[in-house]
Scaffold this active site. Sequence first.
Site, PDB file in Angstrom:
ATOM      1  N   LEU A  15       3.337 -11.955  -6.661  1.00  0.00           N
ATOM      2  CA  LEU A  15       1.901 -11.839  -7.010  1.00  0.00           C
ATOM      3  C   LEU A  15       1.229 -11.589  -5.761  1.00  0.00           C
ATOM      4  O   LEU A  15       1.491 -11.833  -4.702  1.00  0.00           O
ATOM      5  CB  LEU A  15       1.647 -13.028  -7.950  1.00  0.00           C
ATOM      6  CG  LEU A  15       2.198 -13.027  -9.324  1.00  0.00           C
ATOM      7  CD1 LEU A  15       1.952 -14.566  -9.651  1.00  0.00           C
ATOM      8  CD2 LEU A  15       1.513 -12.160 -10.197  1.00  0.00           C
ATOM      9  N   GLY A  19       2.328 -14.395  -0.371  1.00  0.00           N
ATOM     10  CA  GLY A  19       2.613 -14.506   0.974  1.00  0.00           C
ATOM     11  C   GLY A  19       3.298 -13.268   1.435  1.00  0.00           C
ATOM     12  O   GLY A  19       3.784 -13.604   2.584  1.00  0.00           O
ATOM     13  N   SER A  88       4.962  -4.717  -6.922  1.00  0.00           N
ATOM     14  CA  SER A  88       6.143  -4.352  -7.807  1.00  0.00           C
ATOM     15  C   SER A  88       6.384  -5.165  -9.118  1.00  0.00           C
ATOM     16  O   SER A  88       7.502  -5.694  -9.000  1.00  0.00           O
ATOM     17  CB  SER A  88       7.269  -3.933  -6.918  1.00  0.00           C
ATOM     18  OG  SER A  88       7.550  -4.673  -6.054  1.00  0.00           O
TER      19      SER A  88
END
Length: 184
Positions: A15, A19, A88
């Site tokens: 998401l 990080g 993605s």
Amino acid sequence: MRCLQKGLVIWLTGLSGSGKTTISNIVKDLIKKDGIRVEILDGDWFRQNIDPEAGFTKEERKKHLIRVANVAKLLARNGIVTICSFVSPYEDIRNEIKNIIREEAKFFLIYTKCEIEECIKRDPKGLYKKALKGEIKNFTGIDDPYEEPKEYDLLLDTVRNSVEYNVEKLYSFIKEKINEIEKA
């Protein structure tokens, strides 16, 4: 800086705010210190410089990510360690990316796991705030799904583990894959 006999593609998925970019940039610097050619293809940079018309529907994301996969394959087949940092969000598209890259290079999927609630708290670009207000459409995790990978080569849990821990985990993983390539 030296190129490898055959490069590899390290594809981070997760998401927005999980990080991916932070970890990728630090790992890139470590690999460079080892004297190995490394490039990062990052979602924001790629959209700004290579594919500025890319949209966010599933079909538009697919076209965009196929372009990214082909650029990554080109870099890797020329001996460059290529780190890709892209949300993605769809399993079928990630599998297509893997198949494109594996035609000519090693491909490893890295899942940067972070719960949506934590990503919303972090919100480094203010995107979740805008998406929750309805100002951004097709935002992954809000009004568009993120399909967690069913299979991946490495898990980086960015809620339970520190940035430093995840950097070391990814760096060690890449070093191991580089060693395997060099011994082949």
